[in-house]
Design a protein around this motif. Structure first.
Motif, PDB file in Angstrom:
ATOM      1  N   THR A  41       2.519  -2.137   5.225  1.00  0.00           N
ATOM      2  CA  THR A  41       1.328  -1.294   5.265  1.00  0.00           C
ATOM      3  C   THR A  41       0.306  -1.736   4.235  1.00  0.00           C
ATOM      4  O   THR A  41      -0.896  -1.780   4.508  1.00  0.00           O
ATOM      5  N   ARG A  42       0.784  -2.111   3.060  1.00  0.00           N
ATOM      6  CA  ARG A  42      -0.139  -2.516   1.996  1.00  0.00           C
ATOM      7  C   ARG A  42      -0.798  -3.860   2.304  1.00  0.00           C
ATOM      8  O   ARG A  42      -1.951  -4.087   1.936  1.00  0.00           O
ATOM      9  N   LYS A  65      -1.443  -4.932   5.403  1.00  0.00           N
ATOM     10  CA  LYS A  65      -2.384  -4.664   6.493  1.00  0.00           C
ATOM     11  C   LYS A  65      -3.650  -3.984   5.990  1.00  0.00           C
ATOM     12  O   LYS A  65      -4.764  -4.277   6.447  1.00  0.00           O
ATOM     13  N   SER A  66      -3.501  -3.062   5.023  1.00  0.00           N
ATOM     14  CA  SER A  66      -4.658  -2.337   4.494  1.00  0.00           C
ATOM     15  C   SER A  66      -5.423  -3.133   3.436  1.00  0.00           C
ATOM     16  O   SER A  66      -6.568  -2.797   3.101  1.00  0.00           O
ATOM     17  N   ASP A 124      -4.306  -3.329   0.343  1.00  0.00           N
ATOM     18  CA  ASP A 124      -3.943  -2.781  -0.959  1.00  0.00           C
ATOM     19  C   ASP A 124      -3.026  -3.704  -1.751  1.00  0.00           C
ATOM     20  O   ASP A 124      -2.893  -3.552  -2.968  1.00  0.00           O
ATOM     21  N   GLU A 183      -0.448  -7.647  11.869  1.00  0.00           N
ATOM     22  CA  GLU A 183       0.290  -6.610  12.597  1.00  0.00           C
ATOM     23  C   GLU A 183       1.728  -7.089  12.807  1.00  0.00           C
ATOM     24  O   GLU A 183       1.961  -8.074  13.516  1.00  0.00           O
TER      25      GLU A 183
END
Length: 272
Positions: A91-92, A94-95, A97, A180
């Motif tokens: 998630t980090r 992809k974002s 962060d 993804e």
């Protein structure tokens, strides 16, 4: 001479503790996991027990007692090993962060793995141990023969948990190139469930498929710890399995380190 920093001030120790504390914040989820473990343990135990009975009391070296141990020890480990293929790192990445993570004066790889290992260690007490106790109460599962076997089993269990999360980390770094990664996670979940020994002992596989399984890190996550914890293997054989686990731990950590370095360069080139 400057005094050595205490363990509690070590940032990597704090990542481990943060994982434990983070997981402890969800008591209802832990209870739900225990109920699921017990339910599927009863179903799986009945199926595998029937398979052993239909084979004359022994199946691929498993008796009714050792097969029960395989089932219930595996259920107890489900909350501690990651077989889902998902991690916060995906998630980090992809974002974006993860760029912040790289600015911190600590290893991104160690920080993520230790946090996840902390979550797995917490799950052993409120979810893993009660699952095994249920197994002892409802079945005649085999237990290690002596204190040394318990010590080896604990060591194998801790290494298996770490191998699991270190492998997930390495898989998650594919996000630096794919962005993804849900497809990768689904593929990982299918392979890990099959080759870790989640469904059946890998020793029930045909020889060629067993060879394939042993050429992957998956048995080191669950099958080998169960072998040692249940007393299915002892002495030199138990030590051999732990040795294989340590080799795989070194391999997946090295892979994760290399993909992190390459992913960081890619991120910086892209302007991350």
């Amino acid at each position: 001479m400057r005094p050595l920093p205490s363990l509690t001030r070590n940032p990597y120790w704090r990542f481990l503790v943060a994982g434990i504390r983070g997981q402890s914040a969800y008591p209802l989820a832990t209870v739900a996991g225990l109920v699921a473990n017990a339910t599927f343990g009863l179903l799986k135990g009945g199926i595998m027990g029937a398979a052993v009975a239909s084979s004359g009391g022994e199946l691929a070296g498993y008796s009714a007692a050792t097969m029960a141990a395989f089932v219930w020890l595996g259920q107890g480990m489900l909350g501690s090993v990651n077989l889902s293929g998902r991690s916060d790192l995906q998630t980090r990445i992809k974002s974006g962060d993860v760029a912040v993570d790289f600015l911190r004066p600590v290893s991104v790889q160690a920080a993520h793995i230790l946090t996840d290992v902390g979550k797995g260690l917490f799950a052993l007490l409120p979810r893993g141990l009660p699952s095994v106790v249920i197994g002892v109460l409802v079945s005649g599962m085999a237990l290690p023969p002596d204190a040394a076997a318990y010590a080896l089993g604990l060591a194998s269990l801790l290494i298996g948990i770490t191998v699991s999360h270190a492998t997930i980390y390495a898989v998650a770094t594919s996000g630096f190139w794919l962005v993804e990664t849900r497809g990768v996670s689904v593929l990982y979940m299918a392979l890990s469930g099959f080759f870790t020994g989640l469904f059946t002992p890998i020793y029930l596989f045909p020889d060629w498929l067993l060879t394939v399984a042993l050429l992957t890190p998956f048995p080191s996550m669950m099958q080998f710890p169960i072998d040692v914890l249940s007393g299915q293997v002892t002495g030199a054989a138990a030590g051999q399995r732990i040795g294989v686990q340590l080799v795989w731990l070194a391999v997946v950590l090295a892979v994760g380190h290399l993909t992190t370095r390459a992913g960081r360069r890619r991120l910086e080139v892209q302007g991350g």
